[in-house]
Design an enzyme around this catalytic site. Structure first.
Site, PDB file in Angstrom:
ATOM      1  N   CYS A 242      -0.675 -13.330   8.049  1.00  0.00           N
ATOM      2  CA  CYS A 242      -0.585 -14.508   8.334  1.00  0.00           C
ATOM      3  C   CYS A 242      -0.156 -15.610   6.390  1.00  0.00           C
ATOM      4  O   CYS A 242      -0.417 -14.782   5.493  1.00  0.00           O
ATOM      5  CB  CYS A 242      -1.626 -14.805   8.321  1.00  0.00           C
ATOM      6  SG  CYS A 242      -2.283 -14.438  10.399  1.00  0.00           S
TER       7      CYS A 242
ATOM      8  N   ARG B  15       6.522 -11.946   4.628  1.00  0.00           N
ATOM      9  CA  ARG B  15       5.329 -11.541   4.902  1.00  0.00           C
ATOM     10  C   ARG B  15       4.864 -11.097   6.638  1.00  0.00           C
ATOM     11  O   ARG B  15       4.508 -10.160   6.510  1.00  0.00           O
ATOM     12  CB  ARG B  15       4.198 -12.639   4.673  1.00  0.00           C
ATOM     13  CG  ARG B  15       4.527 -13.295   3.193  1.00  0.00           C
ATOM     14  CD  ARG B  15       3.021 -14.043   3.253  1.00  0.00           C
ATOM     15  NE  ARG B  15       2.095 -13.369   2.803  1.00  0.00           N
ATOM     16  CZ  ARG B  15       1.690 -13.081   1.552  1.00  0.00           C
ATOM     17  NH1 ARG B  15       2.227 -13.055   0.610  1.00  0.00           N
ATOM     18  NH2 ARG B  15       0.846 -11.936   1.733  1.00  0.00           N
TER      19      ARG B  15
ATOM     20  N   TRP C  19       0.306 -13.210  12.057  1.00  0.00           N
ATOM     21  CA  TRP C  19      -0.040 -12.019  12.159  1.00  0.00           C
ATOM     22  C   TRP C  19      -0.217 -11.856  13.268  1.00  0.00           C
ATOM     23  O   TRP C  19      -1.590 -11.386  12.865  1.00  0.00           O
ATOM     24  CB  TRP C  19       0.393 -11.247  10.974  1.00  0.00           C
ATOM     25  CG  TRP C  19       1.537 -10.227  11.215  1.00  0.00           C
ATOM     26  CD1 TRP C  19       2.747  -9.170  10.884  1.00  0.00           C
ATOM     27  CD2 TRP C  19       0.150  -8.820  11.009  1.00  0.00           C
ATOM     28  NE1 TRP C  19       2.420  -8.168  11.486  1.00  0.00           N
ATOM     29  CE2 TRP C  19       1.272  -8.231  11.077  1.00  0.00           C
ATOM     30  CE3 TRP C  19      -1.256  -9.032  11.418  1.00  0.00           C
ATOM     31  CZ2 TRP C  19       0.414  -6.852  11.580  1.00  0.00           C
ATOM     32  CZ3 TRP C  19      -1.187  -7.396  11.460  1.00  0.00           C
ATOM     33  CH2 TRP C  19      -0.706  -6.175  11.313  1.00  0.00           C
TER      34      TRP C  19
ATOM     35  N   ASN D 216      -6.498 -17.170   7.683  1.00  0.00           N
ATOM     36  CA  ASN D 216      -6.378 -16.366   6.632  1.00  0.00           C
ATOM     37  C   ASN D 216      -6.765 -15.563   6.801  1.00  0.00           C
ATOM     38  O   ASN D 216      -8.298 -15.565   6.537  1.00  0.00           O
ATOM     39  CB  ASN D 216      -5.233 -15.816   6.133  1.00  0.00           C
ATOM     40  CG  ASN D 216      -3.708 -16.606   5.823  1.00  0.00           C
ATOM     41  OD1 ASN D 216      -3.473 -17.044   6.972  1.00  0.00           O
ATOM     42  ND2 ASN D 216      -3.273 -16.530   4.739  1.00  0.00           N
ATOM     43  N   GLY D 217      -6.855 -14.299   7.144  1.00  0.00           N
ATOM     44  CA  GLY D 217      -8.396 -13.194   7.546  1.00  0.00           C
ATOM     45  C   GLY D 217      -8.853 -12.698   8.752  1.00  0.00           C
ATOM     46  O   GLY D 217      -8.809 -13.246   9.928  1.00  0.00           O
TER      47      GLY D 217
ATOM     48  N   GLU E 271       8.492   9.712   0.482  1.00  0.00           N
ATOM     49  CA  GLU E 271       8.990   7.723   0.437  1.00  0.00           C
ATOM     50  C   GLU E 271      10.193   7.683   1.341  1.00  0.00           C
ATOM     51  O   GLU E 271      10.307   7.211   2.190  1.00  0.00           O
ATOM     52  CB  GLU E 271       8.792   7.318  -0.700  1.00  0.00           C
ATOM     53  CG  GLU E 271       9.746   6.100  -0.821  1.00  0.00           C
ATOM     54  CD  GLU E 271       8.622   5.089  -0.538  1.00  0.00           C
ATOM     55  OE1 GLU E 271       7.300   5.129  -0.245  1.00  0.00           O
ATOM     56  OE2 GLU E 271       9.001   3.603  -0.528  1.00  0.00           O
TER      57      GLU E 271
ATOM     58  N   LYS F 199      10.890   5.350   4.185  1.00  0.00           N
ATOM     59  CA  LYS F 199      12.511   3.938   4.740  1.00  0.00           C
ATOM     60  C   LYS F 199      12.544   4.047   5.684  1.00  0.00           C
ATOM     61  O   LYS F 199      13.123   2.587   6.156  1.00  0.00           O
ATOM     62  CB  LYS F 199      12.578   4.101   3.029  1.00  0.00           C
ATOM     63  CG  LYS F 199      12.254   3.624   1.564  1.00  0.00           C
ATOM     64  CD  LYS F 199      11.779   2.324   1.033  1.00  0.00           C
ATOM     65  CE  LYS F 199      10.911   1.845   1.568  1.00  0.00           C
ATOM     66  NZ  LYS F 199       9.121   2.629   1.432  1.00  0.00           N
TER      67      LYS F 199
ATOM     68  N   GLU G  41      10.137   2.823   8.976  1.00  0.00           N
ATOM     69  CA  GLU G  41       9.955   1.190   8.706  1.00  0.00           C
ATOM     70  C   GLU G  41      11.164   0.284   9.333  1.00  0.00           C
ATOM     71  O   GLU G  41      10.868  -0.522   9.775  1.00  0.00           O
ATOM     72  CB  GLU G  41       9.170   1.030   7.592  1.00  0.00           C
ATOM     73  CG  GLU G  41       9.809   1.190   6.346  1.00  0.00           C
ATOM     74  CD  GLU G  41       8.867   0.817   5.316  1.00  0.00           C
ATOM     75  OE1 GLU G  41       7.654   0.177   5.277  1.00  0.00           O
ATOM     76  OE2 GLU G  41       8.837   1.077   4.107  1.00  0.00           O
TER      77      GLU G  41
ATOM     78  N   HIS H 297       6.528  25.913   8.957  1.00  0.00           N
ATOM     79  CA  HIS H 297       5.274  26.653   9.505  1.00  0.00           C
ATOM     80  C   HIS H 297       5.103  25.655  10.674  1.00  0.00           C
ATOM     81  O   HIS H 297       4.470  25.322  10.813  1.00  0.00           O
ATOM     82  CB  HIS H 297       4.129  26.254   8.572  1.00  0.00           C
ATOM     83  CG  HIS H 297       4.295  27.097   7.958  1.00  0.00           C
ATOM     84  ND1 HIS H 297       3.863  28.083   7.222  1.00  0.00           N
ATOM     85  CD2 HIS H 297       5.156  26.903   5.500  1.00  0.00           C
ATOM     86  CE1 HIS H 297       4.222  29.089   6.163  1.00  0.00           C
ATOM     87  NE2 HIS H 297       4.518  27.980   5.841  1.00  0.00           N
TER      88      HIS H 297
ATOM     89  N   LYS I 239       3.957  -7.986   4.912  1.00  0.00           N
ATOM     90  CA  LYS I 239       4.625  -7.533   3.957  1.00  0.00           C
ATOM     91  C   LYS I 239       3.091  -7.422   2.921  1.00  0.00           C
ATOM     92  O   LYS I 239       2.661  -6.587   1.863  1.00  0.00           O
ATOM     93  CB  LYS I 239       4.982  -8.611   2.515  1.00  0.00           C
ATOM     94  CG  LYS I 239       5.600  -8.394   2.199  1.00  0.00           C
ATOM     95  CD  LYS I 239       6.479  -7.221   0.674  1.00  0.00           C
ATOM     96  CE  LYS I 239       6.279  -6.926  -0.156  1.00  0.00           C
ATOM     97  NZ  LYS I 239       7.751  -5.210  -0.295  1.00  0.00           N
TER      98      LYS I 239
HETATM   99  C1  F6R Z   1       6.003   0.290   2.891  1.00  0.00           C
HETATM  100  C2  F6R Z   1       5.578  -0.423   2.206  1.00  0.00           C
HETATM  101  C3  F6R Z   1       4.037  -0.520   2.514  1.00  0.00           C
HETATM  102  C4  F6R Z   1       3.034  -1.051   1.650  1.00  0.00           C
HETATM  103  C5  F6R Z   1       1.657  -1.102   2.238  1.00  0.00           C
HETATM  104  C6  F6R Z   1       0.591  -1.040   0.857  1.00  0.00           C
HETATM  105  O1  F6R Z   1       7.806   0.532   2.508  1.00  0.00           O
HETATM  106  O2  F6R Z   1       5.783  -1.619   1.595  1.00  0.00           O
HETATM  107  O3  F6R Z   1       4.053   0.558   3.125  1.00  0.00           O
HETATM  108  O4  F6R Z   1       3.060   0.094   0.216  1.00  0.00           O
HETATM  109  O5  F6R Z   1       1.127  -1.843   2.939  1.00  0.00           O
HETATM  110  O6  F6R Z   1       1.022  -2.185  -0.322  1.00  0.00           O
HETATM  111  P1  F6R Z   1       0.335  -2.110  -1.263  1.00  0.00           P
HETATM  112  O7  F6R Z   1       1.247  -1.937  -2.174  1.00  0.00           O
HETATM  113  O8  F6R Z   1       1.053  -4.478  -1.759  1.00  0.00           O
HETATM  114  O9  F6R Z   1      -1.374  -2.521  -1.109  1.00  0.00           O
END
Ligand code: F6R
Length: 612
Positions: free
Chosen positions: A2, A27, A76, A102-103, A485, A489, A492, A508, A607
């Protein structure tokens, strides 16, 4: 997640709030809304599911929705679906007060029940609507918006960043925070409220980051910050030190691609000014620790989520290898609820790009409650995590807009690697190693640039796997977290199921999945365990698997079993992740783009995950 934008000044609030909301689109959100007090003194509220563009469609032309005071929100969904009724702003029964939030209000059910018994009528499924009614309830008694907001917040359990307007007070916005970021922007004869400075940076760089339990009342002429107990707070005005261009795409098709290409610079920014060539070591002054305190560290627990968790895992490999200090890496969401064991001599490090991730913040607080020193590795200056830690290191990656984290990851890895060298040099690591490390590190930005030159080649490879339904990523040692990672990527942003594994674990279980259709992306670099991973890949090849290999430049032998090879320059083991992840980022990006997906705002993702 949000987002909040508010404006109070001489200009028309509507286009300013809409523009600000667009800046927060990155976001992640699924509905949006705006409330203004128009020139007649009437409260006008517009809400729509979908994107800001959908909201604009239902709104009158800006000149017909003129008002100097406005608040807007991107939602969101947490409590209730992304419908018009659940979108913010929420309004009180008298249609006088509008609130964006927000929250999460944890005790909303109880409050809602009480308010319904008092005759309030609710129209949404959200927890947030309770705030509009509660503030309305106190406003009826007090006829003072600031007091009404404070009284209401005293009853609330949970987290909030809120902005409130009332048609009786067209020249007033009241905003407050607890556990959810909120910022006051100070312009020339105008003020802004936002949860993220990106929304207002085109208007002003002067900001005040509100603290928990602070309430700001803003009029056209002035503002006052008080705490919930009515004591006046003397706030510090900060200057934002980044440019508007950092939140624009420029010539790139997507923010994610721009951010991948920024890595030569962002990685350099993460180590600039932190290298001590004289002593062949590293300086991290923000940790505020003496050499003895460093030497007395017996154990490190690193806490993070998502991509930051992957960088933390690389940190573990690096610190354990260079400093011989045992490192445990925890998911923040697990740490906070499991009654963690933190032995004496332990320090905790939280890693978070946004500095606002709810689980990481809660884990940080839990660790501090136990009297442990907690350090932060964050990107966002003034973020909650940066403020609540005992010390920390900013990664200086610049604003990251693409939801899929790329440049923040490499900057986090850079900082964690610096920490490994610093701790190592405090103990037993030879100056010759320190010197070699510094030399190699300085070459990394150019080496990343060389990898980026393969962009078109990697897009062609992406084209061959874009219709896959599954993918397996394999790596070992320092490159095992890179495999995780790479898989994250891909999944997602392209919605292809992908898993990362330490290569030897494959036999395994996951080996059962291998056939000619499933791409196996393997990181097989020339290092101490090169031969081991080559054996693992032979096992894949023997089962007709199709292998895409990330290999060290000049290594021709991998051609024998690889369908495609992406060569990267050589470097020392601990720095390999900074290079090996780059082709994986590009591969994921191109697969998603070729599938014509919304790369920067993948479905369901946000985000900054400010809810549990
Ligand atoms: C994936 C991604 C998320 C963040 C996670 C933690 O590409 O961006 O997995 O890494 O939500 O976010 P931060 O680093 O802001 O605590």
């Amino acid at each position: 997640m949000c987002g909040i934008v508010g404006y109070l000044g001489k200009r028309n609030a509507t286009p300013i709030v809409i523009e600000g909301l667009k800046r927060l689109e990155y976001r992640g959100y699924d509905s949006a809304g705006l409330a203004i007090i128009d020139t007649e003194g009437d409260l006008k509220v517009f809400r729509e599911e979908g994107k800001i563009i959908d909201l604009e469609r239902i709104m009158p032309a800006p000149e017909k929705s003129f008002g100097n005071t406005g608040i807007g929100h991107t939602r969101w969904a947490t409590h209730g679906e992304p419908t018009v009724a659940n979108a913010h702003p929420h309004i009180c029964c008298r249609n006088q007060i509008a609130v964006v939030h927000n929250g999460i209000i944890e005790n909303y059910k109880l409050l809602k029940k009480k308010l319904i018994s008092e005759g309030h009528i609710f129209v949404s499924d959200t927890d947030s609507e309770v705030l509009a009614h509660l503030i309305g309830y106190f406003y009826e008694a007090e006829h003072d918006l600031v007091t009404a907001v404070k009284e209401a917040l005293k009853l609330v359990e949970g987290t909030y960043g809120i902005a409130v307007i009332c048609s009786d007070n067209p020249d007033l916005i009241v905003a407050a925070r607890k556990g959810s970021p909120l910022i006051l922007g100070i312009g020339n004869d105008e003020f802004f409220i936002t949860s993220d400075v990106s929304a207002i940076i085109i208007h002003t760089k002067k900001v005040i980051y509100l603290h928990d339990d602070e309430v700001v009342s803003v009029t056209k002429e002035n503002f006052e910050i008080t705490n919930i107990d009515n004591e006046v707070v003397k706030a510090k005005i900060s200057e934002i030190d980044w440019e508007v261009s950092s939140i624009e795409k420029g010539d790139f098709k997507h923010f994610m691609l721009k951010e991948i290409f920024e890595q030569p610079t962002s990685v350099e920014n993460a180590f600039r000014g932190r290298l001590d060539h004289k002593l062949s070591t590293v300086k991290l002054g923000g940790l505020n620790m003496t050499p003895d305190e460093f030497r007395n560290i017996e154990k490190i627990q690193i806490i993070a989520c998502g991509t930051s968790w992957h960088s933390a895992l690389i940190g573990k490999y690096v610190i354990e290898s260079l400093a011989r200090i045992s490192v445990e890496v925890e998911y923040a969401s697990e740490f906070r609820y499991k009654n963690p064991i933190i032995p004496p001599g332990t320090i905790v490090i939280v890693v978070s790009q946004s500095g606002e991730t709810a689980d990481t913040l809660a884990a940080l607080r839990e660790a501090r409650t136990r009297g442990v020193k907690v350090f932060g590795i964050t990107n966002v200056i003034g973020s909650s995590i940066a403020r609540e830690t005992d010390g920390g290191v900013y990664i200086h990656a610049g604003t990251e807009i693409g939801v899929a984290s790329t440049k923040a990851f490499t900057s986090q890895v850079t900082v964690l690697t610096l920490l490994g060298v610093l701790l190592g040099r405090m103990k037993h690591l030879a100056p010759t190693y320190g010197k070699k490390f510094l030399e190699e590190l300085k070459m990394i930005p150019n080496k990343i640039s060389e990898i980026l030159e393969n962009n078109h080649y990697i897009r062609n490879i992406a084209d061959t796997i874009k219709s896959s339904t599954n993918a397996l990523y394999l790596g070992r040692g320092f490159n095992y977290p890179v495999a995780l990672e790479g898989a994250l990527k891909l999944k997602e942003i392209s919605y292809i199921h992908a898993e990362g594994y330490p290569a030897a674990e494959m036999k395994h279980g996951p080996i059962a999945l291998i056939d000619k259709n499933m791409p196996v992306i393997a990181i097989a670099l020339k290092d101490e365990i090169y031969d081991k991973i080559i054996s693992n890949l032979a096992e894949v090849k023997a089962r007709n698997g199709r292998i895409i290999t990330i290999a060290t430049r000049g290594d021709d032998s991998v051609q024998d079993f690889s369908e495609n090879v992406i060569y990267i320059p050589e470097t020392i083991d601990v720095l390999q992740p900074l290079l090996s992840v780059v082709p994986l980022q590009l591969l994921a990006y191109h697969v998603a783009d070729l599938r014509e997906l919304n790369v920067d705002q993948p479905r369901n993702l946000a985000k900054s995950v400010t809810v549990e």
